[in-house]
Structure formats: structure tokens, C-alpha cells
Design a protein around this motif. Structure first.
Motif, PDB file in Angstrom:
ATOM      1  N   ALA A 162       0.859  -1.179   0.000  1.00 17.47           N
ATOM      2  CA  ALA A 162       0.000   0.000   0.000  1.00 17.47           C
ATOM      3  C   ALA A 162       0.898   1.233   0.000  1.00 17.47           C
ATOM      4  N   VAL A 164       1.012   5.192   1.492  1.00 11.91           N
ATOM      5  CA  VAL A 164       0.398   6.015   2.534  1.00 11.91           C
ATOM      6  C   VAL A 164       0.892   7.450   2.396  1.00 11.91           C
ATOM      7  N   VAL A 180      -8.317   9.131   8.600  1.00 13.98           N
ATOM      8  CA  VAL A 180      -7.771   8.381   7.463  1.00 13.98           C
ATOM      9  C   VAL A 180      -8.819   8.212   6.370  1.00 13.98           C
ATOM     10  N   TYR A 182      -9.332   5.922   3.005  1.00 22.91           N
ATOM     11  CA  TYR A 182      -8.893   4.788   2.200  1.00 22.91           C
ATOM     12  C   TYR A 182      -9.400   5.029   0.778  1.00 22.91           C
ATOM     13  N   VAL A 219      -4.615   6.327   2.500  1.00 21.51           N
ATOM     14  CA  VAL A 219      -4.051   4.994   2.276  1.00 21.51           C
ATOM     15  C   VAL A 219      -4.581   4.469   0.943  1.00 21.51           C
ATOM     16  N   THR A 221      -4.300   1.178  -1.688  1.00 22.30           N
ATOM     17  CA  THR A 221      -3.829  -0.190  -1.872  1.00 22.30           C
ATOM     18  C   THR A 221      -4.478  -0.804  -3.097  1.00 22.30           C
ATOM     19  N   VAL A 253      -2.497  -0.275   9.628  1.00 25.44           N
ATOM     20  CA  VAL A 253      -2.322   1.184   9.566  1.00 25.44           C
ATOM     21  C   VAL A 253      -2.557   1.798  10.941  1.00 25.44           C
TER      22      VAL A 253
END
Length: 370
Positions: A162, A164, A180, A182, A219, A221, A253
Motif C-alpha cells: 500500500a 500512505v 484516514v 482509504y 491509504v 492499496t 495502519v
């Protein structure tokens, strides 16, 4: 009277010239995503692109623009020196585009351009200058960090990757914790797409420097979407990726970064198929995410959501060349049902990164507001 007629004739011919799609401004410059020192491909101020490929033994050279070459081909003409040259027949949409070169039936990348992973392969990239490109420009402002992480995944029996993004203040304010987001890529792309093609880190840096958003972590991924062939999306199963994301990546995370480990401070968003993943997972796991964002990735209906109290924001967007009425109507319905829902339509763009860059710029200030 004669002078008046001459002026009118000039206007008439100029109008026809413009409407015919002809190039009238020879101010071509190298694309900003060319290989170092390479002059081609080039773009001009009107949005045309010009290509020059060395293939002295070739019989045919065609440049295919757009995701998977969907925008058709520009046939190049061979010169005496073995270079093939050609210019797009019309103006291209602003922003980033994938493309590749077909030489005598074989598919290759342009040696003059940088490569970006899209269409399940490394494709050449070209950047058409946009009127609003300042918001994703590299500026003299404090910059955050994009770092690669490898996290263990028992469900897939491997380590997964991933990227970040941490904001500029992350390394300075050691006691501070951050929300956060995603953020998922689309089909044919991987976890590098949002930072490489989308320039999401630069958008964040600029918005933070302008005081328009509260800093948060992003984040990115791999969504495991490329394991389904184009046209077979109906057979895509969300459960394997949902397990990787919710049961493996998020705990990693939260353990290794200074996050605010609460549903109220966790968001999920995605473009195109990443939006489909976002919709499915947020519906399945309302206890995990509180902010939802679909960028050219479908819509929500009020009846899709199990617990309205857990949803802080629903953001839906697309390009004006997609289906903006669907996004607008969905947001109207959500608002009538009491949701904090926002729509955004990028003018003059379709299913492409300029739409998603602009969408993210509109989304970011709405996230994690008190």
C-alpha cells in the motif's frame, strides 16, 4: 463598404477554419510527463497532441489515446528520415491521458513519454494543460510524504503493498493523531494510480497550505480488481478484498501510524470500479466507515444504507460527459431522506483523471468536518 465586406469575409473564413478542427496555433511544447530531455510528444495551447516516433522499417504506426485506446487512433505519416509524425484530428480533453503506439500490429509504448500503470499494463502518458491545473501543480509549499508499506495478509498468504500519504505536519506534531481516507483506484490500475496519475499528494499539499482542509492520512492499496477481465465485472466478488482491507490493512495502519482509530474519523472513496468497491464495502461494513465517496463509481439509494446515524457524508461525482443527471438525482433523493449528500460534476471531462482530480479537490474539504 468594401472594408466592411473584407472584414466579414475574414470572420467567415476564420469561423469555418476554427469549426473544422484545424490547428491554428503552432505553439507546441513537450508534454510535462515526457521522459527527461525528450521533445515528443508535444501539446499546444488549443489541446492538440503531436507525436513523433522513430520506426524506419515500419509500414504502419498508429497512436491510440484513452483508456485501452478507446478514443481511437491517430495515424502517423512516415518521413524520409524514418520518423513517423502526426497530430490528433481534434482537441483533446484537458488533463492526463493514457496512450500506446501500434507499429505493424504490435503494441508498444512511446519512448518519449513516461509510463503509467493503466489498462492492466504500463501505458504511455500525456498531459494536456488544463485551465485549472494550478490546484495540482508542484508548488513551493510544505510537502507531505508518500511512502510504500508492506503489510501481512493471512487471507492471501502473502505480504501486500500500500502507499500512505502523511501530511506535512505528521512528522512535526508527534502527539497529534489524524483521520484516514482509504482511497481506491479503478479497474486496470494499481495502488500507484492516485499519486502518479491523480497527483493526490500535491492536491493535498496545496489545499493544506491554503488552509482549505484539515490534514488527514490517505491509504491507497491494490483493490484486486484486475483479476477480473474487462466485461466480466458481474463476476467480481468483493469478499476477498473486503477481508484484506477491513481485517488486515486497517489494523496494520492503525498500529503503525498515528491515526484516530474510530469509525467517525475513517472514510472510504474510489474512482470507477474503486467506487463500486467503496459502495459495496461501506454498505457491508457501516461500523467501519463514516464518509463515503464515489467518483464516477455509481450512486447510493437511501434504501441501500442500513444505519443512517453512522453516515456523516456521501459524496458523488462524475464528468459532464458521463451521466451527471444520475449523480444529481441520487444526491437529491439522499438529501430528501436526510443524508448529508453532495454532488459534483466536472465540466468538459469524461471517465478520466481530470474528472477525478477535480472531484478529489471538491471532496477533501468536506471530509472530517466537526
Amino acid at each position: 463598404m468594401k472594408q466592411y465586406l473584407n472584414v466579414m469575409l475574414l470572420v467567415f473564413f476564420l469561423s469555418n477554419y476554427l469549426c473544422s478542427g484545424q490547428i491554428i496555433v503552432e505553439d507546441f511544447k513537450p508534454s510535462t510527463v515526457n521522459q527527461p530531455g525528450q521533445e515528443y510528444p508535444q501539446v499546444n495551447s488549443q489541446g492538440y497532441a503531436r507525436f513523433k516516433i522513430l520506426a524506419p522499417e515500419a509500414q504502419s504506426v498508429v497512436v491510440s489515446l484513452g483508456l485501452g485506446g478507446a478514443k481511437g487512433g491517430t495515424v502517423l505519416t512516415k518521413g524520409a528520415n524514418g520518423f513517423w509524425t502526426g497530430t490528433t484530428a481534434g482537441v483533446m480533453d484537458e488533463g492526463f491521458h493514457y496512450y500506446h503506439v501500434t507499429v505493424d500490429g504490435g503494441v508498444f509504448n512511446d519512448p518519449g513519454a513516461l509510463n503509467f500503470y493503466g489498462s492492466t499494463r504500463w501505458e504511455s502518458g500525456i498531459e494536456i494543460p488544463a485551465y485549472d491545473q494550478d490546484f495540482y501543480a508542484l508548488k513551493n509549499v510544505p510537502h507531505g510524504t508518500v511512502q510504500q508499506i508492506l503489510f501481512p495478509s493471512k487471507s492471501t498468504n502473502t505480504s501486500r503493498r500500500a502507499y500512505v500519504y502523511t501530511p506535512p505536519s505528521y512528522s512535526k506534531e508527534q502527539s497529534k493523531r489524524f483521520p484516514v481516507l482509504y482511497l481506491q483506484h479503478g479497474w486496470g490500475e494499481v495502488e500507484t494510480a492516485w499519486s502518479n496519475q491523480g497527483r493526490v499528494n500535491l492536491i493535498m499539499d496545496n489545499l493544506i497550505a491554503e488552509g482549505k482542509i484539515k490534514p488527514f492520512i490517505i491509504v491507497m492499496t491494490y483493490g484486486m480488481t484486475n483479476e477480473v477481465k474487462w466485461g466480466g465485472m458481474a463476476s467480481f466478488k468483493i469478499e476477498p478484498f473486503q477481508t484484506v482491507l477491513v481485517d488486515e490493512l486497517i489494523p496494520y495502519v492503525d498500529s503503525n501510524f498515528r491515526t484516530i482509530n474510530k469509525q467517525t474519523h475513517r472514510a472510504m472513496g474510489g474512482l470507477s470500479m474503486g467506487g463500486m468497491e467503496t459502495k459495496t464495502i461501506t454498505i457491508n461494513k457501516p461500523e467501519v466507515f463514516s464518509h463515503y465517496a464515489l467518483l464516477s463509481g455509481g450512486t447510493y439509494k437511501p434504501e441501500d444504507i442500513k444505519d443512517k446515524s453512522k453516515v456523516k457524508l456521501i459524496f458523488l461525482s462524475c464528468g459532464s460527459k458521463e451521466r451527471p443527471e444520475g449523480v444529481k438525482n441520487a444526491v437529491t433523493s439522499l438529501k430528501e431522506s436526510g443524508y448529508n449528500a453532495v454532488s459534483y460534476v466536472s465540466e468538459g471531462t469524461g471517465h478520466e483523471f481530470q474528472t477525478w482530480r477535480r472531484s478529489f479537490k471538491e471532496l477533501a474539504p468536506l471530509l472530517f468536518k466537526d
